[in-house]
Design a protein around this motif. Structure first.
Motif, PDB file in Angstrom:
ATOM      1  N   THR A  38       0.965  -1.279  -0.061  1.00 15.18           N
ATOM      2  CA  THR A  38      -0.066  -0.312  -0.258  1.00 15.18           C
ATOM      3  C   THR A  38       1.210   1.111  -0.244  1.00 15.18           C
ATOM      4  OG1 THR A  38      -0.314  -0.927   2.471  1.00 15.18           O
ATOM      5  CG2 THR A  38      -1.758  -1.097   0.776  1.00 15.18           C
ATOM      6  N   GLU A  39       1.668   1.827   0.687  1.00 16.84           N
ATOM      7  CA  GLU A  39       2.976   2.488   0.344  1.00 16.84           C
ATOM      8  C   GLU A  39       3.430   2.938  -1.267  1.00 16.84           C
ATOM      9  OE1 GLU A  39       5.179  -0.521   1.994  1.00 16.84           O
ATOM     10  OE2 GLU A  39       3.456  -0.228   3.374  1.00 16.84           O
ATOM     11  N   ASP A  40       3.616   4.204  -1.804  1.00 15.77           N
ATOM     12  CA  ASP A  40       4.079   4.534  -2.800  1.00 15.77           C
ATOM     13  C   ASP A  40       2.865   4.199  -3.722  1.00 15.77           C
ATOM     14  OD1 ASP A  40       6.392   4.724  -1.653  1.00 15.77           O
ATOM     15  OD2 ASP A  40       7.611   2.561  -2.253  1.00 15.77           O
ATOM     16  N   ALA A  41       1.630   4.585  -3.181  1.00 15.87           N
ATOM     17  CA  ALA A  41       0.735   4.568  -4.108  1.00 15.87           C
ATOM     18  C   ALA A  41       0.380   5.539  -5.172  1.00 15.87           C
ATOM     19  CB  ALA A  41      -0.871   4.271  -3.205  1.00 15.87           C
ATOM     20  N   GLU A  45       2.489   4.339 -12.095  1.00 14.86           N
ATOM     21  CA  GLU A  45       1.915   2.357 -12.523  1.00 14.86           C
ATOM     22  C   GLU A  45       1.347   1.548 -11.602  1.00 14.86           C
ATOM     23  OE1 GLU A  45       6.046  -0.228 -12.497  1.00 14.86           O
ATOM     24  OE2 GLU A  45       5.570   0.526 -14.575  1.00 14.86           O
ATOM     25  N   ALA A  46       1.339   2.505 -10.191  1.00 15.69           N
ATOM     26  CA  ALA A  46       0.461   1.957  -8.619  1.00 15.69           C
ATOM     27  C   ALA A  46      -0.648   1.910  -9.182  1.00 15.69           C
ATOM     28  CB  ALA A  46       1.327   2.905  -7.687  1.00 15.69           C
ATOM     29  N   LYS A  47      -1.246   3.199  -9.393  1.00 17.11           N
ATOM     30  CA  LYS A  47      -2.854   4.068  -9.607  1.00 17.11           C
ATOM     31  C   LYS A  47      -3.607   2.441 -10.905  1.00 17.11           C
ATOM     32  CE  LYS A  47      -2.649   8.629  -8.124  1.00 17.11           C
ATOM     33  NZ  LYS A  47      -2.079  10.245  -8.647  1.00 17.11           N
ATOM     34  N   LYS A  48      -2.707   2.584 -11.558  1.00 17.68           N
ATOM     35  CA  LYS A  48      -3.036   1.338 -12.764  1.00 17.68           C
ATOM     36  C   LYS A  48      -3.016   0.136 -12.158  1.00 17.68           C
ATOM     37  CE  LYS A  48      -1.930  -0.419 -17.560  1.00 17.68           C
ATOM     38  NZ  LYS A  48      -1.070  -0.382 -18.146  1.00 17.68           N
ATOM     39  N   ASN A  52      -7.072  -1.377 -11.380  1.00 22.02           N
ATOM     40  CA  ASN A  52      -7.025  -3.053 -11.906  1.00 22.02           C
ATOM     41  C   ASN A  52      -7.411  -4.431 -11.122  1.00 22.02           C
ATOM     42  OD1 ASN A  52      -6.452  -4.972 -14.462  1.00 22.02           O
ATOM     43  ND2 ASN A  52      -4.368  -5.496 -13.512  1.00 22.02           N
ATOM     44  N   LEU A  53      -6.825  -4.396  -9.631  1.00 19.95           N
ATOM     45  CA  LEU A  53      -7.322  -4.820  -8.193  1.00 19.95           C
ATOM     46  C   LEU A  53      -8.766  -4.513  -7.965  1.00 19.95           C
ATOM     47  CD1 LEU A  53      -4.708  -4.681  -6.013  1.00 19.95           C
ATOM     48  CD2 LEU A  53      -5.572  -6.453  -7.050  1.00 19.95           C
ATOM     49  N   ALA A  54      -9.241  -2.781  -8.677  1.00 25.71           N
ATOM     50  CA  ALA A  54     -10.143  -3.152  -8.296  1.00 25.71           C
ATOM     51  C   ALA A  54     -11.859  -3.510  -9.043  1.00 25.71           C
ATOM     52  CB  ALA A  54     -10.702  -1.614  -8.272  1.00 25.71           C
ATOM     53  N   ARG A  55     -10.961  -3.371 -10.110  1.00 23.52           N
ATOM     54  CA  ARG A  55     -11.704  -4.488 -11.418  1.00 23.52           C
ATOM     55  C   ARG A  55     -11.598  -5.982 -10.928  1.00 23.52           C
ATOM     56  NH1 ARG A  55      -9.818  -0.588 -14.896  1.00 23.52           N
ATOM     57  NH2 ARG A  55      -8.704  -2.089 -15.839  1.00 23.52           N
ATOM     58  N   GLY A  82      -5.224   1.794  -1.764  1.00 26.61           N
ATOM     59  CA  GLY A  82      -4.372   2.721  -2.541  1.00 26.61           C
ATOM     60  C   GLY A  82      -3.446   0.992  -3.126  1.00 26.61           C
ATOM     61  N   MET A  83      -3.955  -0.465  -2.774  1.00 27.11           N
ATOM     62  CA  MET A  83      -3.515  -0.951  -2.497  1.00 27.11           C
ATOM     63  C   MET A  83      -3.018  -1.476  -3.896  1.00 27.11           C
ATOM     64  SD  MET A  83      -3.843  -5.413  -1.634  1.00 27.11           S
ATOM     65  CE  MET A  83      -5.346  -5.124  -2.207  1.00 27.11           C
ATOM     66  N   HIS A  84      -1.458  -1.551  -4.676  1.00 29.99           N
ATOM     67  CA  HIS A  84      -1.445  -2.448  -5.981  1.00 29.99           C
ATOM     68  C   HIS A  84      -0.427  -3.102  -5.692  1.00 29.99           C
ATOM     69  CE1 HIS A  84       1.338   0.539  -4.205  1.00 29.99           C
ATOM     70  NE2 HIS A  84       2.363  -0.127  -5.209  1.00 29.99           N
ATOM     71  N   PHE A  85      -0.059  -4.153  -6.811  1.00 29.47           N
ATOM     72  CA  PHE A  85       0.745  -5.424  -7.269  1.00 29.47           C
ATOM     73  C   PHE A  85       1.992  -4.275  -7.739  1.00 29.47           C
ATOM     74  CE2 PHE A  85       2.078  -9.471  -9.596  1.00 29.47           C
ATOM     75  CZ  PHE A  85       2.696  -9.771  -8.174  1.00 29.47           C
TER      76      PHE A  85
END
Length: 308
Positions: A38-41, A45-48, A52-55, A82-85
């Motif tokens: 969740t850091e550096d969200a 790239e993190a936003k994209k 994608n994770l929301a979908r 704001g979690m991302h992969f």
């Protein structure tokens, strides 16, 4: 928050063939990995990835509950935060970028999950594969579930047939000149269109016969040779497999690599095969002499993944 790392994978043998019950062999490739964080969200790239994770979360909510259920409240809250992969795994390269993401989501949010620490019976492995196949279909349209399974277990997996899979012991690497390597095509591949071409080809009787009598035959032999450590026989079978792919899977090989592919077969300096669905990304190379292969492919980027 930063979750555990999940690694990329390489399907050494079995691409397309495993759809038709050939053997397959997948190995984890620790050079690339990814983790949920969740850091550096704020980066693009993190936003994209977050979108994608929301979908993906919306899709997971509607999966068959008798197969798998998730802690959707926590997942949705983490996505909202704001979690991302965060991943170094190149996308569209045939090394399992979506597989690692699927494994990470299952590991963190699945209820009643099968853990890597328990006794993994064939039944549990097949159940995991079915769960991962359903999850990863969000990305590919149709997924065998093998990429996430490999990433989740971080073990080599032998596919004997679609309903017979097991963890495999592969021979330990040696300091020889023989090598398996990745060749970077410099092009991003799209899985779905390649699978569609394959499925269309499968409607032709001649193609189906070739798949069974040549492709599956040589693939199975390669898997057996590799597991036994019979390098001499392996290279004979890989050469045959490389020929079969060049003659019958041309659309999956980027056009500018047709000549290079043929040169390898004719010179015996290296043999190329598909890595994943093809169309771009990486190609897999096998060579008995890595120095010769590097000289012949000096204009391309090679990454050695296994030594004989």
């Amino acid at each position: 928050m930063k979750g555990p790392l999940f690694y990329s994978k390489i399907l050494l043998f079995g691409e397309y063939g495993i759809i038709k019950d050939s053997k397959g062999l997948a190995i984890p490739y620790n050079f690339y990995n990814g983790a949920l964080k969740t850091e550096d969200a704020e980066t693009a790239e993190a936003k994209k990835s977050n979108e994608n994770l929301a979908r993906f979360a919306t899709y997971l909510k509607d999966l068959d509950a008798s197969l798998v259920t998730f802690d959707m409240d926590t997942l949705n809250a983490d996505v909202a935060a704001g979690m991302h992969f965060d991943s170094s795994i190149p996308q569209g390269y045939g090394v399992g970028s979506s597989g690692a993401l699927v494994a990470a989501i299952y590991d963190k949010y699945a209820l009643d999950k099968i853990t890597v620490l328990e006794n993994l019976t064939r039944e549990k492995l097949l159940r995991l594969k079915a769960i991962f196949g359903a999850m990863e279909s969000f990305f590919h349209g149709k997924s065998s579930g093998l990429d996430p399974l490999n990433s989740y277990l971080s073990l080599p997996i032998l596919i004997n047939s679609q309903d017979n899979i097991e963890p495999a012991g592969i021979p330990s690497q040696k300091e020889g000149k023989g090598a398996v390597f990745l060749l970077d095509s410099g092009i991003v591949g799209e899985t779905a269109p390649m699978v569609n071409i394959f499925m269309e080809s499968m409607k032709q009787e001649g193609f189906r016969a070739m798949l069974k009598d040549q492709f599956v035959k040589h693939t199975d032999a390669c898997v057996e040779d590799f597991l036994k450590g019979d390098v001499k026989s392996l290279f004979g079978n890989v050469k045959q497999l490389s020929k079969v792919v060049l003659n019958n899977f041309k659309p999956m090989i980027p056009a500018q690599f047709h000549k290079l592919w043929k040169q390898g077969i004719e010179s015996n300096d290296y043999y190329l095969k598909l890595c994943g669905s093809g169309g771009g990304g990486y190609m897999l190379g096998f060579t008995e002499d890595i120095d010769k292969a590097q000289a012949a492919l000096k204009d391309y980027k090679l990454e050695v993944v296994y030594n004989f």
